[in-house]
Design a protein around this motif. Structure first.
Motif, PDB file in Angstrom:
ATOM      1  N   GLU A 187       9.000   5.274  -8.593  1.00 42.53           N
ATOM      2  CA  GLU A 187       8.289   6.130  -7.636  1.00 42.53           C
ATOM      3  C   GLU A 187       7.597   5.252  -6.593  1.00 42.53           C
ATOM      4  O   GLU A 187       6.383   5.030  -6.674  1.00 42.53           O
ATOM      5  CB  GLU A 187       7.238   6.971  -8.357  1.00 42.53           C
ATOM      6  CG  GLU A 187       7.784   7.838  -9.465  1.00 42.53           C
ATOM      7  CD  GLU A 187       6.663   8.454 -10.294  1.00 42.53           C
ATOM      8  OE1 GLU A 187       5.547   8.633  -9.770  1.00 42.53           O
ATOM      9  OE2 GLU A 187       6.915   8.726 -11.472  1.00 42.53           O
ATOM     10  N   PRO A 188       8.354   4.746  -5.599  1.00 40.64           N
ATOM     11  CA  PRO A 188       7.730   3.864  -4.606  1.00 40.64           C
ATOM     12  C   PRO A 188       6.557   4.550  -3.892  1.00 40.64           C
ATOM     13  O   PRO A 188       6.631   5.727  -3.566  1.00 40.64           O
ATOM     14  CB  PRO A 188       8.854   3.568  -3.618  1.00 40.64           C
ATOM     15  CG  PRO A 188      10.110   3.882  -4.343  1.00 40.64           C
ATOM     16  CD  PRO A 188       9.766   4.956  -5.335  1.00 40.64           C
ATOM     17  N   TRP A 189       5.476   3.826  -3.715  1.00 42.07           N
ATOM     18  CA  TRP A 189       4.319   4.374  -3.011  1.00 42.07           C
ATOM     19  C   TRP A 189       4.256   3.786  -1.607  1.00 42.07           C
ATOM     20  O   TRP A 189       4.850   2.762  -1.313  1.00 42.07           O
ATOM     21  CB  TRP A 189       3.023   4.114  -3.771  1.00 42.07           C
ATOM     22  CG  TRP A 189       2.794   2.685  -4.158  1.00 42.07           C
ATOM     23  CD1 TRP A 189       2.350   1.666  -3.360  1.00 42.07           C
ATOM     24  CD2 TRP A 189       3.008   2.107  -5.442  1.00 42.07           C
ATOM     25  NE1 TRP A 189       2.268   0.496  -4.064  1.00 42.07           N
ATOM     26  CE2 TRP A 189       2.662   0.735  -5.361  1.00 42.07           C
ATOM     27  CE3 TRP A 189       3.434   2.608  -6.668  1.00 42.07           C
ATOM     28  CZ2 TRP A 189       2.739  -0.125  -6.434  1.00 42.07           C
ATOM     29  CZ3 TRP A 189       3.513   1.751  -7.728  1.00 42.07           C
ATOM     30  CH2 TRP A 189       3.171   0.401  -7.610  1.00 42.07           C
ATOM     31  N   GLN A 190       3.529   4.483  -0.764  1.00 44.90           N
ATOM     32  CA  GLN A 190       3.333   4.022   0.609  1.00 44.90           C
ATOM     33  C   GLN A 190       2.467   2.767   0.612  1.00 44.90           C
ATOM     34  O   GLN A 190       1.479   2.692  -0.118  1.00 44.90           O
ATOM     35  CB  GLN A 190       2.655   5.114   1.445  1.00 44.90           C
ATOM     36  CG  GLN A 190       3.551   6.292   1.735  1.00 44.90           C
ATOM     37  CD  GLN A 190       4.695   5.907   2.664  1.00 44.90           C
ATOM     38  OE1 GLN A 190       4.497   5.190   3.648  1.00 44.90           O
ATOM     39  NE2 GLN A 190       5.894   6.349   2.342  1.00 44.90           N
ATOM     40  N   GLN A 191       2.876   1.807   1.398  1.00 41.88           N
ATOM     41  CA  GLN A 191       2.109   0.583   1.554  1.00 41.88           C
ATOM     42  C   GLN A 191       1.873   0.340   3.036  1.00 41.88           C
ATOM     43  O   GLN A 191       2.640   0.803   3.881  1.00 41.88           O
ATOM     44  CB  GLN A 191       2.876  -0.616   0.984  1.00 41.88           C
ATOM     45  CG  GLN A 191       3.054  -0.580  -0.514  1.00 41.88           C
ATOM     46  CD  GLN A 191       3.866  -1.764  -0.972  1.00 41.88           C
ATOM     47  OE1 GLN A 191       5.056  -1.824  -0.703  1.00 41.88           O
ATOM     48  NE2 GLN A 191       3.230  -2.708  -1.643  1.00 41.88           N
ATOM     49  N   ARG A 192       0.806  -0.386   3.322  1.00 45.66           N
ATOM     50  CA  ARG A 192       0.581  -0.787   4.707  1.00 45.66           C
ATOM     51  C   ARG A 192       0.604  -2.304   4.780  1.00 45.66           C
ATOM     52  O   ARG A 192       0.157  -2.990   3.853  1.00 45.66           O
ATOM     53  CB  ARG A 192      -0.710  -0.205   5.260  1.00 45.66           C
ATOM     54  CG  ARG A 192      -1.956  -0.734   4.644  1.00 45.66           C
ATOM     55  CD  ARG A 192      -3.204  -0.029   5.230  1.00 45.66           C
ATOM     56  NE  ARG A 192      -4.391  -0.547   4.580  1.00 45.66           N
ATOM     57  CZ  ARG A 192      -5.124  -1.551   5.042  1.00 45.66           C
ATOM     58  NH1 ARG A 192      -4.826  -2.102   6.187  1.00 45.66           N
ATOM     59  NH2 ARG A 192      -6.173  -1.989   4.368  1.00 45.66           N
TER      60      ARG A 192
ATOM     61  N   GLN B 205       7.056   0.863 -12.327  1.00 48.28           N
ATOM     62  CA  GLN B 205       6.568   2.129 -11.783  1.00 48.28           C
ATOM     63  C   GLN B 205       6.942   2.252 -10.305  1.00 48.28           C
ATOM     64  O   GLN B 205       7.395   3.305  -9.855  1.00 48.28           O
ATOM     65  CB  GLN B 205       5.056   2.230 -11.953  1.00 48.28           C
ATOM     66  CG  GLN B 205       4.479   3.497 -11.352  1.00 48.28           C
ATOM     67  CD  GLN B 205       2.954   3.513 -11.370  1.00 48.28           C
ATOM     68  OE1 GLN B 205       2.322   2.580 -11.868  1.00 48.28           O
ATOM     69  NE2 GLN B 205       2.390   4.557 -10.820  1.00 48.28           N
ATOM     70  N   TRP B 206       6.758   1.183  -9.537  1.00 45.96           N
ATOM     71  CA  TRP B 206       7.071   1.216  -8.111  1.00 45.96           C
ATOM     72  C   TRP B 206       8.559   1.456  -7.876  1.00 45.96           C
ATOM     73  O   TRP B 206       8.943   2.164  -6.946  1.00 45.96           O
ATOM     74  CB  TRP B 206       6.633  -0.095  -7.461  1.00 45.96           C
ATOM     75  CG  TRP B 206       6.816  -0.084  -5.971  1.00 45.96           C
ATOM     76  CD1 TRP B 206       5.992   0.481  -5.042  1.00 45.96           C
ATOM     77  CD2 TRP B 206       7.903  -0.652  -5.247  1.00 45.96           C
ATOM     78  NE1 TRP B 206       6.492   0.288  -3.778  1.00 45.96           N
ATOM     79  CE2 TRP B 206       7.678  -0.408  -3.875  1.00 45.96           C
ATOM     80  CE3 TRP B 206       9.052  -1.350  -5.610  1.00 45.96           C
ATOM     81  CZ2 TRP B 206       8.543  -0.837  -2.869  1.00 45.96           C
ATOM     82  CZ3 TRP B 206       9.914  -1.770  -4.617  1.00 45.96           C
ATOM     83  CH2 TRP B 206       9.653  -1.512  -3.272  1.00 45.96           C
TER      84      TRP B 206
END
Length: 121
Positions: A76-81, A72-73
């Motif tokens: 559609e990569p998601w924002q990470q901190r 999934q990442w």
């Protein structure tokens, strides 16, 4: 890696590994002769003492990418901190004294060194 006691594992390069209950993971220290930093070791595998203190630091990512969500990442990569962490302790006679600069829940506490990987992983 081989077990030398319930508390310690021996790994390559003259290193000993113990389970950190604050990080819920293993930490390593170099003992005896060899390259890299070295710690004094009292030779007691059931109630080890390592000197000087053990400092582990780094960073993790939140939310994490895991084997379960990797596909999934990638789609559609998601924002990470970036989340820094510190684990700083004295290990004396089989007990871990977590210092106040630790970023985990055991900061400031002293606990028994658990059996290696108490969850059986």
């Amino acid at each position: 890696m081989s077990a030398i006691s319930r508390k310690l594992r021996s790994v390559e390069g003259g290193r000993l590994m113990f389970w950190c209950p604050g990080c819920d993971g293993a930490h390593q220290v170099g003992v005896g002769d060899g390259p890299g930093p070295r710690w004094e070791y009292n030779g007691n595998p059931e109630a080890p003492t390592f000197k000087p203190s053990v400092l582990v630091s780094g960073a993790t990512w939140d939310p994490p990418v895991t084997p379960e969500n990797m596909d999934q990442w990638r789609r559609e990569p998601w924002q990470q901190r970036r989340v820094p962490f510190v684990c700083h302790s004295f290990i004396t006679d089989g007990r871990i004294e977590f210092l106040g600069d630790c970023t985990h829940a055991l900061a400031g506490q002293t606990v028994d060194l658990p059996d290696f990987d108490p969850e059986g992983r």
